[in-house]
Design an enzyme around this catalytic site. Structure first.
Site, PDB file in Angstrom:
ATOM      1  N   GLY A  14       0.783  -1.247   0.000  1.00  0.00           N
ATOM      2  CA  GLY A  14       0.000   0.000   0.000  1.00  0.00           C
ATOM      3  C   GLY A  14       0.806   1.283   0.000  1.00  0.00           C
ATOM      4  N   SER A  15       2.035   1.247  -0.549  1.00  0.00           N
ATOM      5  CA  SER A  15       2.812   2.502  -0.552  1.00  0.00           C
ATOM      6  C   SER A  15       2.273   3.482  -1.600  1.00  0.00           C
ATOM      7  CB  SER A  15       4.311   2.233  -0.754  1.00  0.00           C
ATOM      8  OG  SER A  15       4.588   1.885  -2.091  1.00  0.00           O
ATOM      9  N   ASN A  16       1.769   2.976  -2.721  1.00  0.00           N
ATOM     10  CA  ASN A  16       1.153   3.894  -3.690  1.00  0.00           C
ATOM     11  C   ASN A  16      -0.106   4.523  -3.087  1.00  0.00           C
ATOM     12  OD1 ASN A  16       2.411   4.137  -6.492  1.00  0.00           O
ATOM     13  ND2 ASN A  16       2.627   1.938  -6.062  1.00  0.00           N
ATOM     14  N   LYS A  67     -16.111 -15.029  -9.528  1.00  0.00           N
ATOM     15  CA  LYS A  67     -15.577 -13.682  -9.779  1.00  0.00           C
ATOM     16  C   LYS A  67     -16.684 -12.626  -9.897  1.00  0.00           C
ATOM     17  CE  LYS A  67     -11.991 -11.556 -12.655  1.00  0.00           C
ATOM     18  NZ  LYS A  67     -10.850 -11.653 -11.737  1.00  0.00           N
ATOM     19  N   MET A  92      -3.721  -7.691  -6.962  1.00  0.00           N
ATOM     20  CA  MET A  92      -3.176  -8.820  -7.712  1.00  0.00           C
ATOM     21  C   MET A  92      -4.254  -9.685  -8.377  1.00  0.00           C
ATOM     22  SD  MET A  92      -0.105  -8.089  -7.258  1.00  0.00           S
ATOM     23  CE  MET A  92       0.868  -9.485  -7.781  1.00  0.00           C
ATOM     24  N   LEU A  94      -6.985  -9.891 -11.969  1.00  0.00           N
ATOM     25  CA  LEU A  94      -7.481  -9.285 -13.206  1.00  0.00           C
ATOM     26  C   LEU A  94      -8.904  -8.793 -12.958  1.00  0.00           C
ATOM     27  CD1 LEU A  94      -6.380 -11.590 -16.170  1.00  0.00           C
ATOM     28  CD2 LEU A  94      -5.742  -9.199 -15.760  1.00  0.00           C
ATOM     29  N   ASN A 109      -4.538   1.737 -13.259  1.00  0.00           N
ATOM     30  CA  ASN A 109      -3.573   0.836 -12.612  1.00  0.00           C
ATOM     31  C   ASN A 109      -2.182   1.437 -12.763  1.00  0.00           C
ATOM     32  OD1 ASN A 109      -2.531  -1.573 -11.415  1.00  0.00           O
ATOM     33  ND2 ASN A 109      -1.987  -2.313 -13.461  1.00  0.00           N
ATOM     34  N   HIS A 111       1.938   0.203 -13.057  1.00  0.00           N
ATOM     35  CA  HIS A 111       2.767  -0.974 -13.306  1.00  0.00           C
ATOM     36  C   HIS A 111       4.235  -0.547 -13.347  1.00  0.00           C
ATOM     37  CE1 HIS A 111       3.622  -4.986 -14.685  1.00  0.00           C
ATOM     38  NE2 HIS A 111       4.427  -4.474 -15.596  1.00  0.00           N
TER      39      HIS A 111
HETATM   40  C1  GRF Z   1       3.947  -1.444  -7.276  1.00  0.00           C
HETATM   41  O1  GRF Z   1       5.258  -1.687  -7.720  1.00  0.00           O
HETATM   42  C2  GRF Z   1       3.014  -1.336  -8.438  1.00  0.00           C
HETATM   43  O2  GRF Z   1       3.611  -0.792  -9.580  1.00  0.00           O
HETATM   44  C3  GRF Z   1       2.629  -2.770  -8.696  1.00  0.00           C
HETATM   45  O3  GRF Z   1       2.539  -3.355  -7.424  1.00  0.00           O
HETATM   46  C4  GRF Z   1       3.363  -2.632  -6.522  1.00  0.00           C
HETATM   47  C5  GRF Z   1       2.498  -2.205  -5.398  1.00  0.00           C
HETATM   48  O4  GRF Z   1       3.239  -1.576  -4.371  1.00  0.00           O
HETATM   49  N1  GRF Z   1       1.410  -2.854  -9.458  1.00  0.00           N
HETATM   50  P1  GRF Z   1       2.509  -0.846  -3.189  1.00  0.00           P
HETATM   51  O5  GRF Z   1       1.556  -1.875  -2.563  1.00  0.00           O
HETATM   52  O6  GRF Z   1       1.771   0.319  -3.749  1.00  0.00           O
HETATM   53  O7  GRF Z   1       3.586  -0.456  -2.228  1.00  0.00           O
END
Ligand code: GRF
Length: 204
Positions: A14-16, A67, A92, A94, A109, A111
């Site tokens: 969850g850092s993003n 799903k 994680m 689809l 999203n 990536h």
């Molecule tokens: C990030 O590297 C993002 O690009 C990928 O999964 C990771 C998630 O990291 N999709 P965080 O949970 O946001 O720290």
């Protein structure tokens, strides 16, 4: 200023998500994070949401008949909170037709590669193994494929000769934390337009 209502779907760290919250709490931000949903009970991101006072829910897919049923429940929460934009951040799974139809053009999203290179798992490892000199990260709209939707924003990151997967991932992550909130701001500025595969910023 009316703020755009965002939900974050995550499975892990969850850092993003926390980077988005930080940005959303700046005075000039045009969005706020109203909801976090995880498919993993032990996701650290859920605990971070609780610490930040953001409503958070865990919906483990195993508890649903399939799903579609899982995504219907997600949609119910999103609609209850009047969510306008869904941001996947380390989610994680689809996205299936139920969510895609309800939120067409409103799911993003991030990536950790310069797409379309290295979709899927361990993008940074794939880039190193391929001997890439420039890697980076991509924010894109989500479609039914794997990391395949229209690209909104990208940031290049130089690969160093002595990089490990860890060191490269860390430098890329720093850039992720910059470009994802920026893409959300673009979205709520009302200027993003999807033209086929291309996302453009319309003039004001
Ligand atoms: C990030 O590297 C993002 O690009 C990928 O999964 C990771 C998630 O990291 N999709 P965080 O949970 O946001 O720290």
């Amino acid at each position: 200023m009316k703020k755009g209502r965002v939900a974050v779907l995550l499975s892990g760290r969850g850092s993003n998500f926390t980077a988005m919250v930080r940005d959303s709490r700046r005075a000039d931000a045009n969005f706020s994070i109203r909801l976090v949903i995880s498919d993993q009970e032990n996701a650290p991101g859920l605990r971070k949401a609780a610490a930040l006072d953001i409503p958070n829910y865990c919906l483990p897919p195993g508890k649903f008949s399939g799903k579609d049923a899982h995504e219907k429940e997600i949609c119910a929460l999103l609609e209850r909170e009047e969510i306008e934009l869904v941001c996947l951040a380390g989610y994680m799974r689809l996205i299936g037709p139920v969510l895609l139809e309800k939120f067409a053009g409103r799911i993003m999203n991030i990536h950790p590669s310069l797409l379309p290179s290295f979709p899927g798992l361990h993008a940074q490892r794939q880039a190193l193994r391929h001997g890439q000199k420039i890697s980076g990260c991509t924010v894109h709209f989500v479609d039914s494929g794997l990391d395949s939707g229209p690209i909104i924003a990208q940031q290049a990151v130089r690969v160093r000769a002595d990089d490990s997967e860890d060191s490269l991932s860390r430098r890329i992550l720093r850039q992720e934390h910059r470009i994802y909130p920026r893409a959300i701001r673009f979205f709520f500025s009302g200027r993003l337009q999807i033209l086929g595969r291309t996302v453009i910023m319309a003039d004001k």
